[in-house]
Design a protein around this motif. Structure first.
Motif, PDB file in Angstrom:
ATOM      1  N   HIS A 205     -35.524  55.127  84.397  1.00 22.21           N
ATOM      2  CA  HIS A 205     -33.562  55.074  84.882  1.00 22.21           C
ATOM      3  C   HIS A 205     -33.857  53.456  84.852  1.00 22.21           C
ATOM      4  N   ASN A 206     -32.431  52.518  84.243  1.00 18.66           N
ATOM      5  CA  ASN A 206     -32.160  51.501  84.972  1.00 18.66           C
ATOM      6  C   ASN A 206     -31.727  51.668  86.514  1.00 18.66           C
ATOM      7  N   PRO A 207     -32.376  50.615  86.565  1.00 21.87           N
ATOM      8  CA  PRO A 207     -32.453  50.200  88.077  1.00 21.87           C
ATOM      9  C   PRO A 207     -30.985  49.778  88.801  1.00 21.87           C
ATOM     10  N   ALA A 208     -30.313  49.324  88.217  1.00 23.52           N
ATOM     11  CA  ALA A 208     -28.386  48.757  88.471  1.00 23.52           C
ATOM     12  C   ALA A 208     -28.048  50.150  87.945  1.00 23.52           C
ATOM     13  N   SER A 209     -28.634  51.464  87.639  1.00 19.53           N
ATOM     14  CA  SER A 209     -26.990  52.155  87.512  1.00 19.53           C
ATOM     15  C   SER A 209     -27.470  53.489  88.476  1.00 19.53           C
ATOM     16  N   LEU A 210     -29.416  53.022  88.337  1.00 19.79           N
ATOM     17  CA  LEU A 210     -29.594  54.221  89.506  1.00 19.79           C
ATOM     18  C   LEU A 210     -29.112  53.680  91.080  1.00 19.79           C
ATOM     19  N   ALA A 211     -29.187  52.163  91.456  1.00 17.92           N
ATOM     20  CA  ALA A 211     -29.321  51.724  92.007  1.00 17.92           C
ATOM     21  C   ALA A 211     -27.747  52.546  93.015  1.00 17.92           C
ATOM     22  N   ILE A 212     -26.802  51.749  92.165  1.00 22.62           N
ATOM     23  CA  ILE A 212     -25.470  52.692  92.525  1.00 22.62           C
ATOM     24  C   ILE A 212     -24.903  53.748  92.098  1.00 22.62           C
TER      25      ILE A 212
ATOM     26  N   PRO B 272     -25.775  37.658  95.890  1.00 22.38           N
ATOM     27  CA  PRO B 272     -25.647  37.490  94.272  1.00 22.38           C
ATOM     28  C   PRO B 272     -26.874  37.470  93.669  1.00 22.38           C
ATOM     29  N   PHE B 273     -27.750  37.956  92.835  1.00 25.18           N
ATOM     30  CA  PHE B 273     -28.941  36.685  92.436  1.00 25.18           C
ATOM     31  C   PHE B 273     -28.350  37.884  91.028  1.00 25.18           C
ATOM     32  N   MET B 274     -29.845  37.240  89.775  1.00 29.85           N
ATOM     33  CA  MET B 274     -29.684  37.519  88.398  1.00 29.85           C
ATOM     34  C   MET B 274     -31.561  37.653  88.542  1.00 29.85           C
ATOM     35  N   GLU B 275     -31.381  38.544  87.965  1.00 26.13           N
ATOM     36  CA  GLU B 275     -33.624  39.136  87.661  1.00 26.13           C
ATOM     37  C   GLU B 275     -33.667  39.551  85.890  1.00 26.13           C
ATOM     38  N   LYS B 276     -34.740  38.853  85.557  1.00 27.62           N
ATOM     39  CA  LYS B 276     -35.512  39.425  84.536  1.00 27.62           C
ATOM     40  C   LYS B 276     -36.249  39.820  84.798  1.00 27.62           C
ATOM     41  N   GLY B 277     -37.248  40.448  84.582  1.00 27.02           N
ATOM     42  CA  GLY B 277     -38.570  41.619  85.190  1.00 27.02           C
ATOM     43  C   GLY B 277     -39.413  41.504  84.365  1.00 27.02           C
TER      44      GLY B 277
END
Length: 363
Positions: free
Chosen positions: A81-88, A144-149
């Motif tokens: 899953h895309n974690p951002a989409s799944l979190a929402i 606010p954050f922006m992260e590339k893991g």
């Protein structure tokens, strides 16, 4: 002690998607009316015997048909899953259910699901699950954050990332806030690394039963990890899954169980899975027998694996499990395909919740 239901779903591979959808909704209603606390739904994309690829659709459809039971995907396979989409999605769905929701997470344990999503095997998936959930936690914090893991990227907008006009950000965080969202993790093998990880983060443990020693190790692993991070473990949070069939008498329960979808699943599907994950040795040891897993048959399952019998017999078997393994707060019934003859199965579920579990001595 409470009752839970694990809708894996262990369906016959000939079932259509519509059949599984309708069966799932009916089971949710039966469990809710019987008094079950939780209804958990598996997520698999390639398994014909476990064919629900999107548990959130079942949860959304079952919510208005039920009153009290809680729902959970068990589990969302985070590397897929895309974690951002799944979190929402998780936050929004928990708001729809107004507290009747919790979240199960897992890395994925089946090779064919991994291949579908472009992985050659399941080896790297656990690390990806860890990273995905860390990003989801950050999104739920709404800072606010922006992260590339290493595997994923995500962020959350703030004043400095707005366009030339103000945007009101929707609050799709979990119902009641992040602290109100229970997160649960399943464990299969002895000294499970997944349950250690869960304990370190104050997530709840679910034990797939592989014998009393394995069950005890699941709790001990989780509890030690909890304590190492300053949390207090509690057996009321510990769940264990079992195969259960109840009828008026031991003989009738055994007869019904061996004629049910549970027996078909074991004969055609679960035997190789239990061998793959090496779950039989602990069960054989519990039985006090010196046999090879290849010698296990339906009679052995009815005697030593399934909690099968009259209400009084099943109560005694649960109490024996508690005494030998250290206890649990919820016993979870594994789901099986009884679409063609549902009434004995529904009766068994109702009797477990209303006649057995309320009378179990937990200490």
């Amino acid at each position: 002690m409470k009752c839970g239901f694990f809708h894996t779903p262990y369906n016959l591979p000939t079932r259509t998607a519509r059949q599984m959808f309708d069966w799932s909704l009916k089971l949710a209603q039966v469990c809710d009316e019987a008094g079950f606390a939780d209804f958990m739904i598996g997520e698999h994309s390639t398994l014909a015997w476990e064919n629900i690829p999107c548990p959130e659709i079942i949860i959304g459809a079952a919510a208005p048909l039920t009153k009290n039971i809680r729902f959970a995907p068990m589990a969302h396979l985070l590397p897929y899953h895309n974690p951002a989409s799944l979190a929402i999605q998780v936050g929004w769905l928990s708001q729809i259910l107004e507290g009747r929701y919790f979240l199960g997470v897992a890395p994925g344990g089946h090779h064919t699901d991994a291949i579908l999503h472009g992985f050659e095997g399941i080896g790297p998936l656990q690390e990806q699950m860890f990273e995905a959930l860390e990003l989801m936690e950050k999104i739920w914090a709404r800072e606010p954050f922006m992260e590339k893991g290493k595997f994923f990227q995500a962020g959350f907008p703030g004043p400095d990332t707005m366009p030339e006009y103000d945007v009101e950000i929707a609050d799709n965080s979990p119902w009641g806030g992040r602290e109100a969202l229970e997160i649960a993790v399943t464990g299969l093998t002895k000294n499970s690394s997944s349950l250690k990880w869960a304990g370190e983060r104050n997530y709840s443990p679910i034990s797939f039963f592989g014998g009393h020693e394995v069950m005890r190790s699941h709790y001990d692993t989780w509890a030690a990890a909890m304590q190492s991070k300053g949390f207090t473990p509690d057996t009321s949070r510990f769940r264990v899954t079992r195969e259960i069939f109840i009828a008026d008498t031991d003989a009738e329960a055994r007869k019904r169980a061996k004629a049910s979808g549970m027996a078909k699943t074991w004969e055609h599907y679960l035997f190789p899975i239990y061998k793959k994950f090496n779950l039989f040795p602990g069960i054989i040891a519990d039985a006090g027998l010196d046999i090879d897993p290849s010698q296990i048959d339906m009679d052995f399952l009815a005697d030593h694996v399934w909690l099968c019998g009259s209400p009084e017999t099943v109560k005694g078997k649960i109490e024996n499990m508690i005494e030998r393994s250290g206890g649990c707060g919820q016993i979870i019934v594994n789901s099986h395909d009884n679409i063609d003859n549902p009434e004995p199965y529904f009766e068994s579920l109702q009797r477990l919740a209303q006649e057995v579990v309320p009378n179990v001595k937990t200490s």
